[in-house]
Design an enzyme around this catalytic site. Structure first.
Site, PDB file in Angstrom:
ATOM      1  N   GLU A 143      21.692 -22.422 -29.590  1.00 46.19           N
ATOM      2  CA  GLU A 143      21.158 -23.826 -29.945  1.00 46.19           C
ATOM      3  C   GLU A 143      20.181 -24.386 -29.166  1.00 46.19           C
ATOM      4  O   GLU A 143      19.540 -23.925 -28.306  1.00 46.19           O
ATOM      5  CB  GLU A 143      22.465 -24.743 -29.501  1.00 46.19           C
ATOM      6  CG  GLU A 143      23.787 -24.675 -30.248  1.00 46.19           C
ATOM      7  CD  GLU A 143      24.895 -25.639 -30.176  1.00 46.19           C
ATOM      8  OE1 GLU A 143      24.541 -26.704 -29.480  1.00 46.19           O
ATOM      9  OE2 GLU A 143      25.882 -25.526 -30.907  1.00 46.19           O
ATOM     10  N   ALA A 146      21.001 -25.448 -25.598  1.00 46.76           N
ATOM     11  CA  ALA A 146      21.959 -24.943 -24.691  1.00 46.76           C
ATOM     12  C   ALA A 146      21.355 -23.442 -24.462  1.00 46.76           C
ATOM     13  O   ALA A 146      21.736 -22.838 -23.543  1.00 46.76           O
ATOM     14  CB  ALA A 146      23.333 -24.639 -25.584  1.00 46.76           C
ATOM     15  N   SER A 180      18.273 -15.146 -36.627  1.00 50.18           N
ATOM     16  CA  SER A 180      17.809 -14.129 -37.384  1.00 50.18           C
ATOM     17  C   SER A 180      18.493 -14.167 -38.762  1.00 50.18           C
ATOM     18  O   SER A 180      19.681 -14.246 -38.648  1.00 50.18           O
ATOM     19  CB  SER A 180      18.014 -12.743 -36.639  1.00 50.18           C
ATOM     20  OG  SER A 180      17.101 -12.799 -35.461  1.00 50.18           O
ATOM     21  N   GLN A 359      -3.861  -0.463 -23.717  1.00 45.08           N
ATOM     22  CA  GLN A 359      -4.957  -0.091 -22.725  1.00 45.08           C
ATOM     23  C   GLN A 359      -5.231   1.196 -22.952  1.00 45.08           C
ATOM     24  O   GLN A 359      -6.572   1.487 -22.900  1.00 45.08           O
ATOM     25  CB  GLN A 359      -4.320  -0.366 -21.456  1.00 45.08           C
ATOM     26  CG  GLN A 359      -5.278  -0.115 -20.289  1.00 45.08           C
ATOM     27  CD  GLN A 359      -6.088  -1.323 -20.246  1.00 45.08           C
ATOM     28  OE1 GLN A 359      -5.984  -2.366 -20.713  1.00 45.08           O
ATOM     29  NE2 GLN A 359      -7.295  -1.161 -19.156  1.00 45.08           N
ATOM     30  N   GLU A 386      19.493 -11.653 -27.282  1.00 44.19           N
ATOM     31  CA  GLU A 386      20.906 -10.846 -26.779  1.00 44.19           C
ATOM     32  C   GLU A 386      20.893 -11.132 -25.408  1.00 44.19           C
ATOM     33  O   GLU A 386      21.713 -10.133 -24.749  1.00 44.19           O
ATOM     34  CB  GLU A 386      21.061  -9.476 -27.374  1.00 44.19           C
ATOM     35  CG  GLU A 386      22.082  -9.422 -28.565  1.00 44.19           C
ATOM     36  CD  GLU A 386      23.230  -9.969 -28.472  1.00 44.19           C
ATOM     37  OE1 GLU A 386      24.308  -9.568 -28.347  1.00 44.19           O
ATOM     38  OE2 GLU A 386      23.459 -11.076 -29.197  1.00 44.19           O
ATOM     39  N   THR A 388      18.573 -12.814 -22.029  1.00 44.94           N
ATOM     40  CA  THR A 388      17.110 -12.520 -21.526  1.00 44.94           C
ATOM     41  C   THR A 388      17.487 -11.520 -20.284  1.00 44.94           C
ATOM     42  O   THR A 388      18.349 -11.397 -19.744  1.00 44.94           O
ATOM     43  CB  THR A 388      16.821 -13.721 -20.506  1.00 44.94           C
ATOM     44  OG1 THR A 388      17.284 -14.347 -19.726  1.00 44.94           O
ATOM     45  CG2 THR A 388      16.279 -14.930 -21.862  1.00 44.94           C
ATOM     46  N   GLU A 390      16.594 -12.054 -17.397  1.00 43.14           N
ATOM     47  CA  GLU A 390      17.161 -12.660 -16.098  1.00 43.14           C
ATOM     48  C   GLU A 390      18.656 -12.793 -16.325  1.00 43.14           C
ATOM     49  O   GLU A 390      19.330 -12.763 -15.288  1.00 43.14           O
ATOM     50  CB  GLU A 390      16.365 -14.213 -16.131  1.00 43.14           C
ATOM     51  CG  GLU A 390      14.917 -13.995 -15.570  1.00 43.14           C
ATOM     52  CD  GLU A 390      14.106 -13.330 -16.897  1.00 43.14           C
ATOM     53  OE1 GLU A 390      13.175 -12.699 -16.521  1.00 43.14           O
ATOM     54  OE2 GLU A 390      14.235 -13.470 -17.972  1.00 43.14           O
TER      55      GLU A 390
END
Length: 578
Positions: A143, A146, A180, A359, A386, A388, A390
């Protein structure tokens, strides 16, 4: 590295497709995309930010390709693919285009609440239709406010009852973001709050009051349709409540993370390797200073070799997790942490490899025709959706912190003991170096315990990173040892032989051990007050042995380089200086 496993769950104890059937599916997928999505069309669609809905639907058409059949159990008309099969298919799709891969994955993800939480009648109805009709699904969980915190959602489902109090339908109101297939799906599974808690519902896209926003203008993944969903008093029959019991939504979502995050890990792996392989081919042809870039150690050892090693290390953890899922260890979210490690390592490696590929191509890498800049934009999302990176770090750290505490600080020391025993039997894989990483991690974790340092969220997250690297090193050397014993899983790719895996696992183990020793002690010291007891404790980190284990690293990097360039016809070691 063995664990006790359960035999329960939808993906329990399955070998999936036989090797020949998997090979045929991968070949058919390759042929289909090559014919349907030419390089010119791919770049055009990316430039125009347009999802090729016709190709997405053709991929799901059982008479054309039916790639979704891999993800559907046989009893519902699918092929009953295993976690191994799903990982191989997802990697193959990602190498072609992560946007298209996401569209297929969204249908799989959208059907997951039904697979894991639906009644037998619901599974029969919906999964059979997905298999036989090629229905396109969306997964409506996230959301606007959220984000990844599903418990903070505001979408609601209000009961509609008959005169006798029987629930006949639900009225859903709310908004979903970053969905998606949001504009092109036939059905969406939508998470909404009911009186008894979060619950999943199947919502037909043509329902009154159900609409989608315009496609998001995204940094990458531009061949994937992504949009917001708006639900304004949308009514669905009571039998569209998945499981027909309210309040099971979060449990159903948690139960699949070990599996779904493995598939996103495969996306990161596929994108990273596609970019890296393009760099390999380019460097053989591109001449600078009188010789190809492929012959310059300063080029290969910075922009090619490290990323091949990290990607293959991540692959080993994907395969380790897939093996355990297929053995039945995925019941009740048992492999959420393993899925998190696989996703974290693979997607971070994928981004780094794609960045290095730009590069490696120089100015050409920054232009659209060379594709690597597109891959870099596309693979970036894999560290976000799915869960992060973190959230992965937090998931990993919290679970393994508890294991450290419950084992009396022995969890990683015991792992080191097993690795040292492995080294005695297979000394070439680097298991002794991975063991040093484990011992260093055990010391760091104990120092964090005595100093109560995990009260610092950043420290907890950094522990998650170090744990992921350490466990991946342990799994990679285990795979290399298995290769030496000719006991690898039959569905392993054959690109690298036992000797290649051994040298690559040694390189990765060295990096993991050094990372834990230097960064682990840094964060313990950084979170402590001068004179704290834990500053003495971290002196037990085997730093000197870890530094000594770096001996031979450059020679091993040379060997990895030669292995990577061997298919291009290099029959002798390349120049060390260029």
């Amino acid at each position: 590295m063995t664990e006790t496993v359960s035999t329960a769950g939808p993906h329990a104890a399955t070998s999936g497709l036989d090797l020949s059937t998997l090979s045929l599916m991968l070949e058919a997928l390759d042929d289909f995309i090559a014919a349907s999505l030419t390089p010119e069309l791919q770049l055009e669609l990316d430039h125009e930010d347009r999802c090729p809905e016709d190709i997405v639907r053709a991929m799901s058409d059982p008479d054309t390709l039916g790639v979704q059949l891999v993800f559907i159990p046989e009893e519902f008309g699918g092929m009953g693919g295993s976690a191994w099969d799903s990982y191989r298919v997802c990697e193959a799709m990602a190498r072609k285009d992560i946007g298209l891969a996401t569209a297929v994955f969204a249908t799989f993800l959208g059907s997951d609440p039904i697979v894991f939480g639906g009644t037998p009648e619901q599974q029969e109805h919906w999964l059979t239709r997905i298999a036989g009709e090629g229905l396109v699904f969306a997964y409506g969980a996230t959301e606007p406010e959220a984000g990844s915190d599903l418990g903070a959602m505001t979408t609601t489902a209000e009961r509609i009852t008959a005169d006798d109090g029987t629930v006949t339908a639900y009225r859903i109101t709310g908004r979903k973001q970053w969905i998606s297939n949001g504009s092109i799906a036939d059905f969406s599974t939508v998470l909404a709050a009911t009186e008894d808690g979060p619950s999943w519902f199947v919502v037909p896209q043509d329902s009154a009051g159900f609409s989608s926003g315009p496609p998001e203008d995204k940094h990458g993944l531009r061949l994937s349709n992504t949009s917001a969903l708006y639900l304004d008093d949308v009514e669905v029959p009571a039998d569209h409540l998945i499981g027909e019991v309210e309040g099971k939504g979060l449990v159903q979502a948690q139960n699949v993370f070990g599996y779904t995050r493995l598939m996103v890990a495969a996306f990161g792996l596929g994108g990273g390797w596609e970019a890296l392989d393009r760099s390999l081919a380019y460097s053989v042809e591109r001449v600078q200073g009188g010789s190809p870039l492929s012959e310059k150690q300063g080029f290969t050892h910075k922009l090619i070799v490290p990323w091949a090693v990290r990607l293959e290390a991540a692959r080993s953890f994907i395969e380790h997790t897939a093996t355990r899922l297929d053995a039945g260890a995925g019941a009740e979210g048992a492999l959420n942490t393993e899925g998190a490690i696989a996703k974290y390592m693979s997607t971070e490696a994928g981004i780094a490899a794609a960045d290095a590929a730009i590069q490696a191509h120089g100015g050409y890498g920054y232009t659209r025709p060379y594709v690597v800049e597109k891959i870099r934009r596309d693979v970036r999302i894999t560290t976000i959706y799915e869960g992060t990176s973190e959230i992965m770090e937090m998931t990993i750290a919290r679970d393994r912190w508890q294991r450290h505490l419950k084992s009396g600080g022995r969890h990683y020391s015991d792992m080191a003991d097993r690795l040292e025993a492995m080294h005695a039997a297979q000394p070439s894989a680097g298991a002794d170096i991975a063991a040093l990483a484990c011992r260093a991690l055990a010391v760091v974790l104990e120092a964090c315990r005595t100093g109560r340092l995990t009260r610092n969220q950043h420290v907890l997250f950094r522990l998650g990173e170090l744990i992921a690297w350490t466990e991946t090193a342990a799994v990679f050397v285990t795979k290399a040892a298995a290769a030496a014993e000719q006991s690898l899983h039959e569905k392993c790719l054959s690109r690298f032989d036992a000797d290649a895996l051994a040298v690559m696992s040694r390189v990765f183990a060295r990096e993991a051990a050094q990372k834990v020793a230097l960064e682990g002690t840094r964060w313990v010291a950084g979170a402590s007050e001068p004179g704290s007891a834990q500053l003495t404790t971290i002196g037990d980190v085997p730093t000197a042995r870890i530094m000594a284990a770096q001996a031979g690293l450059v020679t091993d990097l040379d060997t990895v380089r030669d292995i990577l360039y061997a298919p291009f016809g290099s029959g002798s070691p390349l120049s060390a200086t260029g």
